[in-house]
Write a protein that holds these residues in place. Structure first.
Motif, PDB file in Angstrom:
ATOM      1  N   SER A  99       0.844  -1.216   0.000  1.00 46.35           N
ATOM      2  CA  SER A  99       0.000   0.000   0.000  1.00 46.35           C
ATOM      3  C   SER A  99       0.865   1.246   0.000  1.00 46.35           C
ATOM      4  CB  SER A  99      -0.946   0.104   1.189  1.00 46.35           C
ATOM      5  OG  SER A  99      -1.115  -1.052   1.849  1.00 46.35           O
ATOM      6  N   ARG A 176      -5.448  -1.515   4.483  1.00 47.96           N
ATOM      7  CA  ARG A 176      -5.265  -1.206   3.055  1.00 47.96           C
ATOM      8  C   ARG A 176      -6.454  -0.439   2.479  1.00 47.96           C
ATOM      9  NH1 ARG A 176      -3.714  -4.998  -0.923  1.00 47.96           N
ATOM     10  NH2 ARG A 176      -4.381  -6.833   0.193  1.00 47.96           N
ATOM     11  N   ASP A 180      -5.902   2.888   0.540  1.00 50.16           N
ATOM     12  CA  ASP A 180      -6.313   2.983  -0.869  1.00 50.16           C
ATOM     13  C   ASP A 180      -7.301   4.134  -1.090  1.00 50.16           C
ATOM     14  OD1 ASP A 180      -4.760   0.769  -1.360  1.00 50.16           O
ATOM     15  OD2 ASP A 180      -6.416  -0.615  -1.715  1.00 50.16           O
TER      16      ASP A 180
END
Ligand code: DC
Length: 221
Positions: A99, A176, A180
Protein backbone atom coordinates in the motif's frame (compact mmCIF):
# COMPACT_ATOMS: atom_id res chain seq x y z
CA UNK A 1 -19.02 -10.29 -44.89
CA UNK A 2 -19.64 -9.63 -41.20
CA UNK A 3 -18.46 -6.36 -39.78
CA UNK A 4 -15.39 -6.70 -37.55
CA UNK A 5 -16.49 -6.56 -33.91
CA UNK A 6 -15.07 -3.76 -31.83
CA UNK A 7 -12.79 -4.88 -29.01
CA UNK A 8 -13.57 -2.79 -25.98
CA UNK A 9 -11.82 -2.02 -22.70
CA UNK A 10 -13.50 -3.19 -19.51
CA UNK A 11 -12.39 -1.55 -16.26
CA UNK A 12 -13.05 -3.45 -13.04
CA UNK A 13 -12.23 -1.54 -9.87
CA UNK A 14 -12.94 -2.17 -6.22
CA UNK A 15 -11.40 -2.88 -2.83
CA UNK A 16 -9.16 -5.84 -1.98
CA UNK A 17 -11.06 -9.11 -1.72
CA UNK A 18 -14.07 -8.02 -3.79
CA UNK A 19 -13.16 -10.78 -6.26
CA UNK A 20 -11.89 -8.51 -9.03
CA UNK A 21 -9.00 -10.58 -10.36
CA UNK A 22 -10.76 -13.90 -10.68
CA UNK A 23 -13.86 -12.24 -12.15
CA UNK A 24 -11.76 -10.17 -14.57
CA UNK A 25 -9.86 -13.25 -15.69
CA UNK A 26 -13.04 -15.21 -16.40
CA UNK A 27 -14.73 -12.30 -18.16
CA UNK A 28 -11.66 -11.98 -20.38
CA UNK A 29 -11.72 -15.67 -21.18
CA UNK A 30 -15.43 -15.61 -22.07
CA UNK A 31 -14.89 -12.73 -24.47
CA UNK A 32 -11.57 -13.93 -25.89
CA UNK A 33 -9.87 -10.87 -24.39
CA UNK A 34 -6.66 -10.45 -22.38
CA UNK A 35 -6.64 -9.75 -18.67
CA UNK A 36 -4.33 -7.35 -16.86
CA UNK A 37 -4.23 -7.59 -13.06
CA UNK A 38 -2.73 -4.20 -12.21
CA UNK A 39 -2.48 -5.04 -8.48
CA UNK A 40 0.13 -7.64 -9.33
CA UNK A 41 2.22 -4.92 -11.00
CA UNK A 42 2.29 -2.92 -7.74
CA UNK A 43 3.08 -6.16 -5.91
CA UNK A 44 5.87 -6.95 -8.37
CA UNK A 45 7.46 -3.52 -7.88
CA UNK A 46 7.20 -3.96 -4.09
CA UNK A 47 8.84 -7.39 -4.27
CA UNK A 48 11.68 -5.99 -6.38
CA UNK A 49 12.34 -3.24 -3.81
CA UNK A 50 12.27 -5.68 -0.89
CA UNK A 51 14.57 -8.10 -2.66
CA UNK A 52 17.10 -5.34 -3.23
CA UNK A 53 16.89 -4.21 0.41
CA UNK A 54 15.60 -0.74 -0.42
CA UNK A 55 14.32 0.84 2.82
CA UNK A 56 10.62 1.65 2.62
CA UNK A 57 10.15 5.29 3.52
CA UNK A 58 12.12 7.31 1.00
CA UNK A 59 10.40 7.95 -2.32
CA UNK A 60 13.61 9.08 -4.06
CA UNK A 61 15.47 5.86 -3.22
CA UNK A 62 12.51 3.83 -4.41
CA UNK A 63 12.26 5.68 -7.71
CA UNK A 64 16.00 5.41 -8.35
CA UNK A 65 15.83 1.65 -7.80
CA UNK A 66 12.72 1.24 -9.97
CA UNK A 67 14.62 2.74 -12.92
CA UNK A 68 16.61 -0.54 -12.91
CA UNK A 69 13.43 -2.63 -13.11
CA UNK A 70 12.20 -4.07 -16.41
CA UNK A 71 8.72 -5.49 -15.90
CA UNK A 72 7.11 -7.79 -18.44
CA UNK A 73 3.67 -9.35 -18.24
CA UNK A 74 2.95 -12.65 -19.95
CA UNK A 75 -0.20 -14.73 -19.34
CA UNK A 76 -0.56 -13.03 -15.97
CA UNK A 77 2.93 -14.04 -15.01
CA UNK A 78 5.23 -11.21 -14.03
CA UNK A 79 8.83 -11.19 -15.13
CA UNK A 80 11.19 -8.72 -13.53
CA UNK A 81 14.51 -8.35 -15.31
CA UNK A 82 13.59 -11.62 -17.08
CA UNK A 83 12.98 -13.60 -13.88
CA UNK A 84 9.51 -15.03 -13.17
CA UNK A 85 8.61 -13.65 -9.74
CA UNK A 86 4.88 -14.50 -9.80
CA UNK A 87 5.08 -16.90 -6.87
CA UNK A 88 6.37 -14.13 -4.56
CA UNK A 89 3.55 -11.65 -5.16
CA UNK A 90 1.36 -12.69 -2.24
CA UNK A 91 3.84 -13.10 0.57
CA UNK A 92 3.27 -11.36 3.90
CA UNK A 93 6.18 -9.00 3.31
CA UNK A 94 4.73 -7.83 0.02
CA UNK A 95 1.23 -7.53 1.57
CA UNK A 96 2.68 -5.36 4.32
CA UNK A 97 4.46 -2.86 2.07
CA UNK A 98 2.45 -2.72 -1.13
CA UNK A 99 0.00 0.00 0.00
CA UNK A 100 2.82 2.39 0.80
CA UNK A 101 4.61 1.66 -2.48
CA UNK A 102 1.39 2.07 -4.46
CA UNK A 103 0.62 5.39 -2.77
CA UNK A 104 3.76 7.02 -4.24
CA UNK A 105 2.88 9.31 -7.18
CA UNK A 106 6.17 8.48 -8.95
CA UNK A 107 5.49 4.75 -8.79
CA UNK A 108 1.93 5.22 -10.05
CA UNK A 109 3.16 7.34 -12.94
CA UNK A 110 5.47 4.57 -14.14
CA UNK A 111 2.94 1.76 -13.78
CA UNK A 112 -0.10 3.65 -15.08
CA UNK A 113 1.82 4.51 -18.23
CA UNK A 114 2.76 0.87 -18.67
CA UNK A 115 -0.84 -0.23 -18.14
CA UNK A 116 -2.08 2.23 -20.77
CA UNK A 117 0.50 0.98 -23.27
CA UNK A 118 -0.44 -2.65 -22.70
CA UNK A 119 -4.19 -2.03 -23.13
CA UNK A 120 -3.87 0.45 -25.99
CA UNK A 121 -5.29 -1.85 -28.65
CA UNK A 122 -8.49 -2.74 -26.76
CA UNK A 123 -9.74 -6.27 -26.11
CA UNK A 124 -8.62 -5.99 -22.50
CA UNK A 125 -10.14 -6.44 -19.06
CA UNK A 126 -8.12 -4.52 -16.48
CA UNK A 127 -8.69 -4.76 -12.76
CA UNK A 128 -7.40 -2.45 -10.05
CA UNK A 129 -8.38 0.63 -8.05
CA UNK A 130 -8.09 3.49 -10.54
CA UNK A 131 -8.71 1.88 -13.93
CA UNK A 132 -12.00 3.69 -14.61
CA UNK A 133 -10.81 7.01 -13.19
CA UNK A 134 -7.14 7.27 -14.23
CA UNK A 135 -5.75 4.44 -16.33
CA UNK A 136 -8.56 4.11 -18.88
CA UNK A 137 -11.05 6.93 -18.28
CA UNK A 138 -12.47 6.21 -21.76
CA UNK A 139 -13.11 2.50 -21.07
CA UNK A 140 -16.38 1.50 -22.73
CA UNK A 141 -17.54 -0.47 -19.69
CA UNK A 142 -16.68 0.33 -16.08
CA UNK A 143 -17.64 -1.83 -13.13
CA UNK A 144 -17.09 -1.08 -9.45
CA UNK A 145 -17.16 -4.39 -7.54
CA UNK A 146 -17.78 -4.43 -3.84
CA UNK A 147 -18.63 -6.88 -1.04
CA UNK A 148 -19.09 -6.68 2.73
CA UNK A 149 -15.83 -6.56 4.73
CA UNK A 150 -16.30 -10.01 6.34
CA UNK A 151 -16.94 -11.67 2.98
CA UNK A 152 -13.88 -10.01 1.50
CA UNK A 153 -11.76 -11.27 4.41
CA UNK A 154 -13.00 -14.84 3.82
CA UNK A 155 -12.34 -14.65 0.09
CA UNK A 156 -8.84 -13.37 0.68
CA UNK A 157 -8.20 -16.18 3.16
CA UNK A 158 -9.25 -18.78 0.60
CA UNK A 159 -7.24 -17.06 -2.12
CA UNK A 160 -4.13 -17.24 0.06
CA UNK A 161 -4.87 -20.94 0.62
CA UNK A 162 -4.73 -20.68 4.41
CA UNK A 163 -1.09 -19.51 4.37
CA UNK A 164 -1.94 -16.31 6.22
CA UNK A 165 -4.05 -16.19 9.42
CA UNK A 166 -7.59 -14.82 9.27
CA UNK A 167 -6.87 -12.17 11.87
CA UNK A 168 -3.86 -10.85 9.98
CA UNK A 169 -5.96 -10.63 6.81
CA UNK A 170 -8.77 -8.81 8.64
CA UNK A 171 -6.42 -6.14 10.01
CA UNK A 172 -4.45 -5.90 6.79
CA UNK A 173 -7.56 -5.45 4.65
CA UNK A 174 -8.86 -2.69 6.92
CA UNK A 175 -5.52 -0.90 6.84
CA UNK A 176 -5.27 -1.21 3.06
CA UNK A 177 -8.85 0.00 2.52
CA UNK A 178 -8.04 3.16 4.45
CA UNK A 179 -4.80 3.64 2.57
CA UNK A 180 -6.31 2.98 -0.87
CA UNK A 181 -9.26 5.32 -0.28
CA UNK A 182 -7.39 8.20 1.29
CA UNK A 183 -4.20 8.46 -0.73
CA UNK A 184 -3.85 11.50 -2.97
CA UNK A 185 -2.60 9.72 -6.10
CA UNK A 186 -5.13 7.45 -7.80
CA UNK A 187 -7.37 6.82 -4.77
CA UNK A 188 -9.89 3.99 -4.79
CA UNK A 189 -13.17 5.49 -5.90
CA UNK A 190 -15.86 4.58 -8.41
CA UNK A 191 -15.80 6.44 -11.72
CA UNK A 192 -18.93 8.54 -12.17
CA UNK A 193 -20.04 6.34 -15.03
CA UNK A 194 -19.25 3.00 -13.34
CA UNK A 195 -21.87 0.33 -12.66
CA UNK A 196 -21.80 -0.51 -8.95
CA UNK A 197 -22.08 -4.23 -8.26
CA UNK A 198 -22.29 -5.66 -4.72
CA UNK A 199 -21.08 -9.25 -4.97
CA UNK A 200 -21.65 -10.21 -1.30
CA UNK A 201 -24.48 -12.57 -2.16
CA UNK A 202 -23.58 -13.50 -5.69
CA UNK A 203 -21.48 -16.42 -6.87
CA UNK A 204 -18.48 -15.70 -9.04
CA UNK A 205 -20.32 -17.26 -11.96
CA UNK A 206 -23.28 -14.89 -11.50
CA UNK A 207 -20.97 -11.87 -11.38
CA UNK A 208 -19.14 -13.01 -14.52
CA UNK A 209 -22.42 -13.60 -16.36
CA UNK A 210 -23.71 -10.12 -15.54
CA UNK A 211 -20.52 -8.41 -16.71
CA UNK A 212 -20.31 -10.49 -19.90
CA UNK A 213 -23.94 -9.60 -20.67
CA UNK A 214 -23.24 -5.88 -20.19
CA UNK A 215 -20.12 -6.21 -22.33
CA UNK A 216 -22.09 -7.71 -25.22
CA UNK A 217 -24.62 -4.88 -24.97
CA UNK A 218 -21.79 -2.39 -25.40
CA UNK A 219 -20.02 -4.38 -28.15
CA UNK A 220 -23.17 -4.77 -30.24
CA UNK A 221 -24.40 -1.20 -29.96
O1 DC B 1 -5.62 -5.91 -5.85
P1 DC B 1 -4.36 -6.20 -5.03
O2 DC B 1 -4.64 -6.51 -3.60
O3 DC B 1 -3.49 -7.24 -5.66
O4 DC B 1 -3.53 -4.84 -5.03
C1 DC B 1 -2.31 -4.74 -4.36
C2 DC B 1 -2.10 -3.31 -3.90
O5 DC B 1 -1.88 -2.47 -5.02
C3 DC B 1 -3.24 -2.70 -3.10
O6 DC B 1 -2.77 -2.28 -1.84
C4 DC B 1 -3.70 -1.52 -3.88
C5 DC B 1 -2.68 -1.31 -4.95
N1 DC B 1 -3.26 -1.07 -6.27
C6 DC B 1 -3.35 0.23 -6.68
O7 DC B 1 -3.01 1.13 -5.92
N2 DC B 1 -3.83 0.51 -7.92
C7 DC B 1 -4.21 -0.47 -8.74
N3 DC B 1 -4.66 -0.15 -9.97
C8 DC B 1 -4.14 -1.81 -8.33
C9 DC B 1 -3.66 -2.07 -7.07
Amino acid sequence: MGKKRKRIIIAIDGPAGAGKSSVASEVARELGYSHLDTGSMYRGATYFLLKNNIPMGNENDVLTELKKMKMDMADNKILINNEDITSFLRTKEVERHVSWVSSLPGVRKILVQKQREIAREGGFVLDGRDIGTQVCPDAELKIFLSASPEIRVKRRYLQLKGNVELDFIRKDLKRRDEYDKNRKAGPLKPAEDAIFLDTSHLTRKQVVEKIVRWAWEVIEN
